[in-house]
Enzyme design. Sequence first.
Site, short mmCIF file in Angstrom:
data_model
loop_
_atom_site.label_atom_id
_atom_site.label_comp_id
_atom_site.label_asym_id
_atom_site.label_seq_id
_atom_site.Cartn_x
_atom_site.Cartn_y
_atom_site.Cartn_z
N PRO A 102 0.88 -1.18 0.17
CG PRO A 102 0.03 -1.00 1.99
CD PRO A 102 0.69 -1.88 1.10
CG ASP A 103 -0.70 5.14 -1.72
OD1 ASP A 103 -1.39 4.99 -0.62
OD2 ASP A 103 -1.04 5.76 -2.66
CG PHE A 104 3.14 6.41 2.88
CD1 PHE A 104 3.59 5.61 4.23
CD2 PHE A 104 4.12 6.04 1.88
CE1 PHE A 104 4.75 4.90 4.31
CE2 PHE A 104 5.29 5.06 2.02
CZ PHE A 104 5.51 4.80 3.13
NE ARG A 105 1.50 12.03 3.18
CZ ARG A 105 2.83 11.30 3.25
NH1 ARG A 105 3.18 10.83 2.30
NH2 ARG A 105 3.75 11.64 4.32
CG ASN A 176 8.74 3.63 -3.32
OD1 ASN A 176 8.51 4.76 -2.51
ND2 ASN A 176 8.60 3.17 -4.35
CG ASP A 178 9.53 -1.16 -2.31
OD1 ASP A 178 10.64 -0.73 -3.15
OD2 ASP A 178 8.33 -0.72 -2.85
CG HIS A 195 12.24 8.85 2.49
ND1 HIS A 195 10.88 8.91 1.99
CD2 HIS A 195 13.02 9.86 2.26
CE1 HIS A 195 11.01 10.20 1.77
NE2 HIS A 195 12.02 11.06 2.09
P1 OAD Z 1 1.91 8.97 -1.00
O1 OAD Z 1 1.15 7.65 -0.41
O2 OAD Z 1 2.09 10.18 -0.15
O3 OAD Z 1 1.55 9.16 -2.45
C1 OAD Z 1 1.56 8.10 -3.62
C2 OAD Z 1 0.94 8.57 -4.64
O4 OAD Z 1 0.76 7.82 -5.51
C3 OAD Z 1 -0.63 9.39 -4.47
O5 OAD Z 1 -0.43 10.39 -5.22
C4 OAD Z 1 -1.42 8.20 -5.13
O6 OAD Z 1 -2.38 8.71 -5.89
C5 OAD Z 1 -0.35 7.64 -6.12
N1 OAD Z 1 -0.54 6.27 -6.57
C6 OAD Z 1 -0.72 5.20 -5.82
N2 OAD Z 1 -0.93 4.36 -6.43
C7 OAD Z 1 -0.51 4.49 -8.00
C8 OAD Z 1 -0.41 3.88 -8.96
N3 OAD Z 1 -0.44 2.41 -9.24
N4 OAD Z 1 0.06 4.66 -10.15
C9 OAD Z 1 0.17 5.90 -10.09
N5 OAD Z 1 -0.24 6.80 -8.93
C10 OAD Z 1 -0.41 5.96 -7.75
O7 OAD Z 1 3.55 8.02 -0.99
P2 OAD Z 1 4.75 8.83 -1.22
O8 OAD Z 1 4.61 10.05 -1.93
O9 OAD Z 1 5.74 7.63 -1.78
O10 OAD Z 1 8.26 8.57 4.34
O11 OAD Z 1 5.20 9.27 0.41
C11 OAD Z 1 6.26 10.04 0.72
C12 OAD Z 1 6.97 9.57 2.03
O12 OAD Z 1 5.86 9.67 2.69
C13 OAD Z 1 7.26 8.17 2.13
O13 OAD Z 1 8.47 7.71 1.61
C14 OAD Z 1 7.13 7.92 3.61
C15 OAD Z 1 5.96 8.59 4.09
O14 OAD Z 1 5.96 9.41 5.52
C16 OAD Z 1 9.00 7.78 5.20
O15 OAD Z 1 8.54 6.68 5.47
C17 OAD Z 1 10.10 8.57 5.74
#
Ligand code: OAD
Length: 370
Positions: A102-105, A176, A178, A195
Amino acid sequence: MSEETPDSEEVQSALEYLEMLKEGNMFVGKEGMLEQLTRLAKQGVHPLEVFQSMRKPVQEEKMPPVLSSFDMEGIARYIADKGCKQVVVMCGAGISTSAGIPDFRTPGTGLYDNLQRFNLPQAESIFELNFFRKNPGAFYELAREMWPGNFEPTPAHYFVRLLNDKGILLRCYSQNIDSLERRAGLPAEKLVAAHGNFDEAHVIDTEPEIKVDINELKAALDKGEEGWRALKDAKGGLVKPKIVFFGEELPERFARLHRQDLATCDLLIVMGTSLVVQPFAGLVGYATRTAPRMLINRDRAGTCDSLKFGFRFHLEGEDNWRDVFHEGDCDAGCTALAELLGWDKDLQALIDSKGQASVYRAPWVEASET
Ligand code: OAD
């Protein structure tokens, strides 16, 4: 490539300014903010610069267009016509969601919406050093679930590998943890794991830092609370994987390479990130003004309304001379770009062979190498 580290006078002045604000009690109850500002100050970013970028959009000097069209076709034409060789990729959690991580937000499915069981003051606390010092159990439990090993790279990861094998990738900056870029076969020197990752572990709050074999940490966590408490006693402090927490500095490699890389890049591709975490997000604004920038993402992110020198793809006419937003999934976007470049079979071969296939260099790279 020449090395660049933050100017020590800049760092000094930024830290002194912070000290002054601290003495004026500006950070009472805002210790997290102080930590973030200190981290940035150590990288040469003055607190005033941060406050200013939070307040008003910064005006950029306009330029004649560098793309024939502001879409993926325009980017593909630019790559081939210009003979790009210095592509920088920035990526985030969105390139790994199709692998099952999963992503974060993202509301609902993102990690930060699924941490209720830990009873955190706020979701991000799980990655905060202060919180970890007092409540290590929550992060340790999550770390066991997140531990890499069970996931396969996605087409987007193999696309970055493809850019490398074609001879046109300068660097991939990933947020990432991972390690899937490396698993897709991207050489270590082409990756900046901004990170950190689970390759190494360390005892927190040690100077010089005490390193711990990551397998030792894994074995301790597998034994649960008893295991990590015993490891803490044995090492003289809490051990954590070298992933960057809020309140910690980014790896030295990030500080050393990013300015030079972004100043040299001839194309910036940003994928799968909300661009809200600094200093990573700020890289977008460091790309040289003549380099086109393309965001492949489900949502718009990092526009100049919120990010200093951020994307201008939402602006009309001469206000945007180089930015493209390709809305959608990273895998589909990467596949579409590979197709437009005539590299789709190469991409598929890398995916099917799990990175074992070899591909020909881009014609302009091959010509320059012979
Ligand atoms: P976010 O979860 O903040 O953002 C992910 C983005 O990717 C969002 O805009 C989603 O809409 C988009 N997304 C998800 N799946 C997708 C897909 N299959 N294709 C295209 N877009 C997609 O994640 P990050 O920006 O990576 O830090 O978060 C940044 C940092 O915040 C992470 O490295 C982590 C977190 O706190 C630490 O752990 C220090």
